[in-house]
Design a protein around this motif. Structure first.
Motif, PDB file in Angstrom:
ATOM      1  N   CYS A 348      30.467  16.124  16.941  1.00  0.00           N
ATOM      2  CA  CYS A 348      30.966  17.631  17.023  1.00  0.00           C
ATOM      3  C   CYS A 348      30.733  18.029  18.459  1.00  0.00           C
ATOM      4  CB  CYS A 348      30.016  18.400  16.148  1.00  0.00           C
ATOM      5  SG  CYS A 348      30.375  19.892  16.052  1.00  0.00           S
ATOM      6  N   GLN A 349      29.748  17.417  19.049  1.00  0.00           N
ATOM      7  CA  GLN A 349      29.610  17.928  20.580  1.00  0.00           C
ATOM      8  C   GLN A 349      30.777  17.350  21.379  1.00  0.00           C
ATOM      9  OE1 GLN A 349      27.203  20.460  20.945  1.00  0.00           O
ATOM     10  NE2 GLN A 349      27.135  20.049  18.962  1.00  0.00           N
ATOM     11  N   ALA A 350      31.044  16.010  21.166  1.00  0.00           N
ATOM     12  CA  ALA A 350      32.007  15.404  21.947  1.00  0.00           C
ATOM     13  C   ALA A 350      33.469  16.166  21.522  1.00  0.00           C
ATOM     14  CB  ALA A 350      32.132  14.088  21.562  1.00  0.00           C
ATOM     15  N   LEU A 351      33.671  16.713  20.538  1.00  0.00           N
ATOM     16  CA  LEU A 351      34.827  17.516  20.183  1.00  0.00           C
ATOM     17  C   LEU A 351      34.855  18.738  21.013  1.00  0.00           C
ATOM     18  CD1 LEU A 351      35.551  16.810  16.445  1.00  0.00           C
ATOM     19  CD2 LEU A 351      36.960  16.181  18.272  1.00  0.00           C
ATOM     20  N   ASP A 359      32.134  22.235  13.642  1.00  0.00           N
ATOM     21  CA  ASP A 359      30.667  22.200  13.461  1.00  0.00           C
ATOM     22  C   ASP A 359      29.905  21.376  12.817  1.00  0.00           C
ATOM     23  OD1 ASP A 359      30.676  23.331  10.719  1.00  0.00           O
ATOM     24  OD2 ASP A 359      30.086  25.475  11.193  1.00  0.00           O
ATOM     25  N   PHE A 360      28.705  21.485  12.777  1.00  0.00           N
ATOM     26  CA  PHE A 360      27.859  20.462  12.029  1.00  0.00           C
ATOM     27  C   PHE A 360      26.701  21.110  11.299  1.00  0.00           C
ATOM     28  CE2 PHE A 360      23.444  18.616  12.291  1.00  0.00           C
ATOM     29  CZ  PHE A 360      23.473  17.327  11.869  1.00  0.00           C
ATOM     30  N   GLN A 397      28.600   8.639  22.584  1.00  0.00           N
ATOM     31  CA  GLN A 397      27.401   8.107  22.513  1.00  0.00           C
ATOM     32  C   GLN A 397      26.577   8.629  24.059  1.00  0.00           C
ATOM     33  OE1 GLN A 397      27.098   3.633  21.855  1.00  0.00           O
ATOM     34  NE2 GLN A 397      29.312   3.964  21.743  1.00  0.00           N
ATOM     35  N   LYS A 398      27.388   9.505  24.977  1.00  0.00           N
ATOM     36  CA  LYS A 398      26.657  10.076  26.014  1.00  0.00           C
ATOM     37  C   LYS A 398      25.502  10.748  25.612  1.00  0.00           C
ATOM     38  CE  LYS A 398      31.211  10.724  28.528  1.00  0.00           C
ATOM     39  NZ  LYS A 398      32.020  11.742  29.208  1.00  0.00           N
ATOM     40  N   ALA A 399      24.587  10.783  26.491  1.00  0.00           N
ATOM     41  CA  ALA A 399      23.103  11.339  26.110  1.00  0.00           C
ATOM     42  C   ALA A 399      23.315  12.807  25.997  1.00  0.00           C
ATOM     43  CB  ALA A 399      22.146  11.001  27.292  1.00  0.00           C
ATOM     44  N   GLU A 400      24.183  13.569  26.478  1.00  0.00           N
ATOM     45  CA  GLU A 400      24.269  15.081  26.664  1.00  0.00           C
ATOM     46  C   GLU A 400      24.684  15.364  25.092  1.00  0.00           C
ATOM     47  OE1 GLU A 400      27.678  14.234  29.247  1.00  0.00           O
ATOM     48  OE2 GLU A 400      25.954  13.404  28.903  1.00  0.00           O
ATOM     49  N   TYR A 401      25.409  14.630  24.307  1.00  0.00           N
ATOM     50  CA  TYR A 401      25.822  15.107  23.312  1.00  0.00           C
ATOM     51  C   TYR A 401      24.802  14.809  22.222  1.00  0.00           C
ATOM     52  CZ  TYR A 401      30.554  14.764  25.296  1.00  0.00           C
ATOM     53  OH  TYR A 401      31.436  14.949  26.219  1.00  0.00           O
ATOM     54  N   PRO A 406      19.446  25.174  19.823  1.00  0.00           N
ATOM     55  CA  PRO A 406      18.807  25.733  18.708  1.00  0.00           C
ATOM     56  C   PRO A 406      19.608  26.220  17.533  1.00  0.00           C
ATOM     57  CG  PRO A 406      18.328  26.640  20.878  1.00  0.00           C
ATOM     58  CD  PRO A 406      19.350  25.959  21.260  1.00  0.00           C
ATOM     59  N   VAL A 407      21.007  26.272  18.059  1.00  0.00           N
ATOM     60  CA  VAL A 407      21.931  26.778  16.742  1.00  0.00           C
ATOM     61  C   VAL A 407      22.917  25.760  16.667  1.00  0.00           C
ATOM     62  CG1 VAL A 407      23.743  28.415  15.964  1.00  0.00           C
ATOM     63  CG2 VAL A 407      21.546  29.178  16.867  1.00  0.00           C
ATOM     64  N   THR A 408      23.054  24.718  15.512  1.00  0.00           N
ATOM     65  CA  THR A 408      23.853  23.842  15.044  1.00  0.00           C
ATOM     66  C   THR A 408      24.946  23.924  14.349  1.00  0.00           C
ATOM     67  OG1 THR A 408      22.561  23.143  13.299  1.00  0.00           O
ATOM     68  CG2 THR A 408      22.050  22.130  15.717  1.00  0.00           C
TER      69      THR A 408
END
Length: 408
Positions: A348-351, A359-360, A397-401, A406-408
């Motif tokens: 989701c973060q990569a998208l 969202d997740f 797989q990037k660490a930042e993702y 706090p809100v997912t």
């Protein structure tokens, strides 16, 4: 194999609702597939809020309760929501939040079923629905009982006062047969409360046709009322005389400006009002509701199903290894598709980094929502193609993702 990009272009050109995307403040290069969580901002909303602030509040001051009809906003907006959910205008009022309205109506239902205390729901229902039952259970007023979907009807015995279900499940998107379960509850002597938060404005809802007793719904998803927009509550007209809700605030009084020491409930759904209506947020919600009713629920539902069917088929061809947990049949699901993956959060973060907003939902669900007023078929294909590239390249797989916000 289908050329999904070309098919998206063809469908967008033929889309009768395409012109409505311009009514929302959305970047052209943004694929916003999270309207099932927070609807997009209508272009007319900022001007409406400015007018309320500058003219009605700034110049009209307290007289605007009468001259700008602030006092009637809860009923006026409720009446506009009514045709979206198969209700009469006098059966819906806008007030408070979904959570607070759940508390009011669960309590009201329990008071109407003397000798019964069980509130039946399902495990995995949206948490606030279950938490509200828990709160009443802690006060000794209710008993929580949970049954799996295929066992709900069997669990409807003589102890059940209320069946509380969310019409469209927030994680899977699976949609209950409202008419069938309402009848089953009534046959067992129970009342029914439907949570329409993931339904209103995107899927067909006919509360009166199904014989529903009560319902609540959200104003900030498909109704585009803004973050934290007020919710709404429905009470079937046949229950108006027997309605008794526990939050006896002054706006729910029959004559609030008589300032009596003794509470006397207003007739019908007006009793569900409690504190002073939040005029700014209700005014914003009215803009979103006007947009949805202007398009019409039939057109919204038709496009919703086209969007989700297009995406389901494209995902099945492009990413067969990513299981969809939503029902295959469009009439059995809401305006969303949900996919399971051990690293759904990272996906989701990569998208999002590629300006595709889904969202997740914990622990492993990636959701794509289809708000039919502004989502394009090209947005749906972009989500599929970007997701395929993210998985094939391993970019997720990037660490930042993996860093949880706090809100997912």
């Amino acid at each position: 194999m289908t050329d999904w990009k070309a098919e998206a272009e063809r469908l967008d050109k033929a889309d009768p609702l395409a012109r409505y995307r311009g009514d929302f403040l959305l970047d052209d290069d943004l694929a916003y597939l999270d309207g099932n969580s927070l609807g997009a901002l209508p272009r007319a909303t900022p001007a409406r809020i400015e007018g309320v602030v500058q003219e009605e509040w700034g110049k009209g001051l307290i007289s605007s309760w009468n001259t700008a009809n602030w006092i009637d906003l809860p009923q006026r907006v409720g009446a506009k929501i009514a045709p979206l959910v198969g209700a009469h205008e006098n059966e819906i009022v806008v007030a408070d939040s979904v959570s607070v309205n759940l508390f009011k109506l669960i309590s009201a239902a329990l008071s109407m079923r003397d000798g019964r205390k069980v509130v039946l729901s399902e495990p995995g229902n949206f948490p606030t629905d279950l938490y509200m039952i828990d709160g009443l259970e802690g006060q000794g007023l209710a008993q929580r009982r949970l049954a799996e979907r295929d066992g709900i009807e069997a669990a409807l015995d003589n102890d059940v006062a209320l069946l509380l279900l969310t019409h469209v499940h927030y994680k899977s998107g699976e949609m209950f047969d409202m008419a069938r379960l309402t009848k089953a509850a009534h046959d067992a002597g129970a009342l029914v409360l439907w949570d329409l938060s993931h339904s209103v404005g995107a899927v067909p809802v006919d509360l009166n046709g199904a014989g529903a007793d009560f319902a609540v719904g959200c104003g900030y998803k498909y109704l585009n009322g803004g973050p934290g927009a007020p919710g709404f509550a429905f009470v079937a007209q046949r229950h108006h005389d027997g309605l008794q809700q526990p939050l006896s605030g002054w706006m729910g009084h029959a004559k609030p400006f008589e300032f009596s020491d003794d509470y006397r409930p207003a007739p019908g759904v007006d009793q569900l009002l409690c504190g002073t209506p939040p005029i700014l947020s209700m005014s914003a919600l009215e803009v979103g509701v006007d947009l949805m009713t202007g398009i019409g629920i039939d057109a919204l539902v038709k496009k919703s199903r086209q969007l989700s069917e297009f995406t389901r088929a494209a995902m099945a061809q492009a990413l067969p290894e990513l299981p969809c947990i939503s029902p295959d049949e469009p009439e059995r699901r809401g305006s969303q598709l949900s996919f399971r993956h051990d690293h759904a959060y990272e996906l989701c973060q990569a998208l999002i980094a590629r300006k595709v907003i889904g969202d997740f939902r914990a622990p492993d669900i990636l959701r794509l929502g289809f708000a039919p007023a502004y989502v394009r078929f090209a947005d749906c294909w972009r989500a599929v193609s970007e997701l395929r590239d993210i998985l094939e390249s391993g970019e997720w797989q990037k660490a930042e993702y993996a860093e949880r916000a706090p809100v997912t």
